[in-house]
Design a protein around this motif. Structure first.
Motif, PDB file in Angstrom:
ATOM      1  N   THR A  52      -3.556  11.505 -28.352  1.00 32.14           N
ATOM      2  CA  THR A  52      -2.558  10.451 -28.503  1.00 32.14           C
ATOM      3  C   THR A  52      -1.545  10.517 -27.369  1.00 32.14           C
ATOM      4  O   THR A  52      -1.551  11.445 -26.554  1.00 32.14           O
ATOM      5  CB  THR A  52      -1.819  10.583 -29.836  1.00 32.14           C
ATOM      6  N   ASN A  56      -1.257  14.662 -29.459  1.00 39.31           N
ATOM      7  CA  ASN A  56      -1.968  15.205 -30.608  1.00 39.31           C
ATOM      8  C   ASN A  56      -3.450  15.047 -30.339  1.00 39.31           C
ATOM      9  O   ASN A  56      -3.895  13.983 -29.899  1.00 39.31           O
ATOM     10  CB  ASN A  56      -1.565  14.450 -31.882  1.00 39.31           C
ATOM     11  N   GLN A  58      -7.677  15.755 -31.334  1.00 41.28           N
ATOM     12  CA  GLN A  58      -8.728  16.010 -32.315  1.00 41.28           C
ATOM     13  C   GLN A  58     -10.060  16.116 -31.602  1.00 41.28           C
ATOM     14  O   GLN A  58     -10.274  15.452 -30.577  1.00 41.28           O
ATOM     15  CB  GLN A  58      -8.794  14.873 -33.339  1.00 41.28           C
TER      16      GLN A  58
END
Length: 115
Positions: A52, A56, A58
C-alpha cells in the motif's frame, strides 16, 4: 492507455535470485496499492505480493519468506526481490494496482527457473 513497464526477468537456476522492477506514470503509481502478479503457463494470473501507499505488505503463502516487495514513490518504481527461486515460480510477472485495471497491464517480464 496507461501501462506499467516491467523488467528484470530472465533464466535462473533453482535456488537463485532475481530482482524485478516496474514503473508507471506518477498519477497512477502515487495513488494506489501496487501489486506484483504472475501468470504461469496454463494458469490464471494472480497477485503474489502487494504494497500500500503506507507500505503495508501482503504476500501469498507460496512466496512468503522468499519474495520481498518494495516501492520507491519518488521514482514511481516498485521492486520484487525474489530469492530461493523454484521451478514453480516460472511465470510472466506483471505489475498492476489493486484491484487490477485492464488497461494498466504491461508486457510483463518472464521468469524461468530451470537447471
Amino acid at each position: 492507455q496507461v501501462q506499467f513497464v516491467e523488467s528484470g526477468g530472465g533464466l535462473v537456476q533453482p535456488g537463485g535470485s532475481l530482482r524485478l522492477s516496474c514503473t508507471a506514470p506518477r498519477n497512477i503509481f502515487g495513488m494506489n496499492t501496487i501489486a506484483w502478479y504472475r501468470q504461469a503457463p496454463g494458469k490464471q494470473r494472480g497477485w503474489v505480493a502487494k504494497i500500500t501507499l503506507a507500505e503495508n505488505i501482503q504476500y501469498t503463502d507460496s512466496v512468503k519468506g522468499r519474495f520481498t516487495i518494495s516501492r520507491d514513490n519518488a521514482k514511481n518504481t516498485a521492486y520484487l526481490q525474489m530469492n530461493n527461486l523454484a521451478p514453480e515460480d516460472t511465470a510472466v510477472y506483471y505489475c498492476n494496482v489493486i484491484p487490477s485495471r485492464e488497461n494498466f497491464w504491461g508486457q510483463g517480464t518472464r521468469v524461468t527457473v530451470s537447471s
